[in-house]
Design an enzyme around this catalytic site. Structure first.
Site, PDB file in Angstrom:
ATOM      1  N   LYS A 111       0.813  -1.218   0.000  1.00  0.00           N
ATOM      2  CA  LYS A 111       0.000   0.000   0.000  1.00  0.00           C
ATOM      3  C   LYS A 111       0.846   1.267   0.000  1.00  0.00           C
ATOM      4  CE  LYS A 111      -4.345  -1.702   1.901  1.00  0.00           C
ATOM      5  NZ  LYS A 111      -5.380  -1.548   2.936  1.00  0.00           N
ATOM      6  N   LYS A 194      -4.660  -9.885  -6.661  1.00  0.00           N
ATOM      7  CA  LYS A 194      -5.963 -10.222  -6.079  1.00  0.00           C
ATOM      8  C   LYS A 194      -7.021  -9.198  -6.491  1.00  0.00           C
ATOM      9  CE  LYS A 194      -5.568  -7.849  -1.762  1.00  0.00           C
ATOM     10  NZ  LYS A 194      -5.431  -7.650  -0.402  1.00  0.00           N
ATOM     11  N   LYS A 197     -10.529  -3.523  -4.194  1.00  0.00           N
ATOM     12  CA  LYS A 197     -11.362  -2.326  -4.290  1.00  0.00           C
ATOM     13  C   LYS A 197     -10.625  -1.212  -5.002  1.00  0.00           C
ATOM     14  CE  LYS A 197     -13.717  -2.977   0.126  1.00  0.00           C
ATOM     15  NZ  LYS A 197     -13.519  -2.822   1.566  1.00  0.00           N
TER      16      LYS A 197
HETATM   17  P1  AMP Z   1     -11.063  -5.166   2.824  1.00  0.00           P
HETATM   18  O1  AMP Z   1     -11.735  -4.932   1.524  1.00  0.00           O
HETATM   19  O2  AMP Z   1      -9.578  -5.039   2.696  1.00  0.00           O
HETATM   20  O3  AMP Z   1     -11.638  -4.383   3.946  1.00  0.00           O
HETATM   21  O4  AMP Z   1     -11.329  -6.691   3.181  1.00  0.00           O
HETATM   22  C1  AMP Z   1     -12.495  -7.159   3.826  1.00  0.00           C
HETATM   23  C2  AMP Z   1     -12.471  -8.676   3.885  1.00  0.00           C
HETATM   24  O5  AMP Z   1     -12.521  -9.220   2.548  1.00  0.00           O
HETATM   25  C3  AMP Z   1     -11.214  -9.260   4.518  1.00  0.00           C
HETATM   26  O6  AMP Z   1     -11.555 -10.380   5.297  1.00  0.00           O
HETATM   27  C4  AMP Z   1     -10.370  -9.661   3.344  1.00  0.00           C
HETATM   28  O7  AMP Z   1      -9.485 -10.729   3.641  1.00  0.00           O
HETATM   29  C5  AMP Z   1     -11.440 -10.109   2.347  1.00  0.00           C
HETATM   30  N1  AMP Z   1     -10.965  -9.950   0.954  1.00  0.00           N
HETATM   31  C6  AMP Z   1     -10.593  -8.797   0.350  1.00  0.00           C
HETATM   32  N2  AMP Z   1     -10.205  -9.028  -0.929  1.00  0.00           N
HETATM   33  C7  AMP Z   1     -10.349 -10.366  -1.140  1.00  0.00           C
HETATM   34  C8  AMP Z   1     -10.138 -11.237  -2.264  1.00  0.00           C
HETATM   35  N3  AMP Z   1      -9.695 -10.769  -3.434  1.00  0.00           N
HETATM   36  N4  AMP Z   1     -10.394 -12.566  -2.104  1.00  0.00           N
HETATM   37  C9  AMP Z   1     -10.855 -13.043  -0.928  1.00  0.00           C
HETATM   38  N5  AMP Z   1     -11.072 -12.289   0.164  1.00  0.00           N
HETATM   39  C10 AMP Z   1     -10.835 -10.965   0.074  1.00  0.00           C
END
Ligand code: AMP
Ligand code: TRP
Length: 335
Positions: A111, A194, A197
């Site tokens: 990041k 991956k 967002k």
């Molecule tokens: P975040 O969007 O970073 O707040 O992530 C929220 C949740 O979604 C966390 O538990 C992450 O591990 C999961 N997550 C985010 N991106 C992925 C992805 N590409 N595949 C699987 N899980 C994800």
């Protein structure tokens, strides 16, 4: 008794990775555990957020969680900034965690990018706040996607060092819950990064707000290779994009990749993509509709978060009080 805690950032678009890697598993765990689900607005501002966008995204993520099946009556759904104990405990953890531990965090490196010196201090200590989120409730089980594993190991390390340094067993052991075929959903454009967002290409992800036509279009455009589907998952090491689509299908259909390939092995990707698009629309369509319905009444969403925060504070307050006493802070009424 196991207590579940997990968090999600109100930044940008919620996507299929968030749903399959995290949210759907949270919905399942509600049946036989007590759960806290937190919209982590304080984590969000470790990178710049326009205030109006952050405000809207906090409500939108809350609506998405409810639309996906999180029950804010039976469980606790709230936003982080309404519970000051998270920041309070994070400060204590900043004094327990070592700089060397934080230096190992790969998500900070990703990041912060090339200009580490310009990253916010908050981004650097992001994992200590995450440890505080969980441990302010002495939660024991944390359902997340694969990318959060390193942060959870750090949280465990912080809890263990606190217990050791202060000769206490105040904090329990933590157990990451990383399960299902969707723990690491990859970009539709590049099987080596991956789904995220923050990817600048909207074609890289399926958003939870995409309509059926958009989902179909994005899946049709998703990168694959010229070969038909294989009949076992082992060959996917060399075919990451193909493997990703099969993993997404398996996660959506609640089957294993092997089961999907037993049915689809030898088929061409055009047909498979069509079926995948239909399946994705079938799963996300109703959630999307419910989310739009909930978003029409922001006051009701704010009320859910307010109530959740009140209940969360009641749980976190005595834990932080116990920590302050353990550390040696003078408190009114404590011996
Ligand atoms: P975040 O969007 O970073 O707040 O992530 C929220 C949740 O979604 C966390 O538990 C992450 O591990 C999961 N997550 C985010 N991106 C992925 C992805 N590409 N595949 C699987 N899980 C994800
Ligand atoms: N860092 C997590 C993510 O980006 C979100 C998060 C914050 C979290 N606090 C948490 C997840 C506590 C689990 C437990 O995905």
């Amino acid at each position: 008794m196991s207590l579940i805690f997990s968090g999600i950032q109100p930044t940008g678009n919620l996507h299929l990775g968030n749903y399959l890697g995290a949210i759907r598993n949270w919905v399942r765990l509600q049946d036989d555990h007590d759960c806290l689900f937190c919209v982590v607005d304080m984590h969000a501002i470790t990178l710049w957020q326009e205030p109006a966008d952050l405000h809207r995204a906090t409500r939108e993520v809350t609506a998405a969680l409810m639309a996906a099946g999180i029950d804010p009556e039976k469980h606790i759904l709230f936003n982080q900034s309404q519970v000051p104990q998270h920041a309070e405990l994070a400060w204590i953890f900043n004094c327990v965690a070592r700089v060397g531990w934080l230096n190992r965090m790969t998500q900070f490196k990703e990041k912060a990018g090339k200009h580490k010196e310009k990253a916010s201090v908050g981004l650097y200590v992001y994992p200590t706040l995450m440890a505080a989120d969980i441990l302010a409730y002495k939660a024991t089980h944390v359902p997340v996607g694969e990318d959060q594993k390193q942060h959870l190991e750090l949280a465990q390390q912080i809890a263990a060092k606190f217990n050791h340094d202060y000769d206490t067993d105040l904090f329990p052991e933590l157990e990451p819950l990383i399960f299902g075929e969707g723990t690491r959903v990859m970009s539709l454009r590049d099987g080596s990064s991956k789904m995220s967002k923050s990817d600048t290409s909207d074609y890289s992800r399926i958003n939870m707000t995409d309509d059926v036509d958009t989902i179909t279009h994005k899946i049709r455009k998703a990168r694959t290779d010229p070969h038909p589907l294989p009949d076992n998952p082992e060959v996917f090491d060399d075919r990451p994009e193909a493997g990703n689509l099969v993993a997404i299908y398996a996660a959506l259909a609640e089957r294993t990749r092997a089961e999907v390939l037993a049915e689809w092995g030898g088929a061409n990707f055009a047909d498979f993509k069509q079926a995948l698009a239909e399946l994705a629309a079938e799963v996300l369509g109703p959630i999307n509709a419910e989310m739009n319905r909930l978003m029409a009444d922001p006051a009701a969403i704010d009320a859910v978060l307010g109530r959740g925060a009140r209940r969360a504070r009641e749980l976190a307050e005595p834990v932080v009080e116990e920590v302050y006493n353990t550390v040696g802070f003078v408190r009114p009424g404590a011996s």
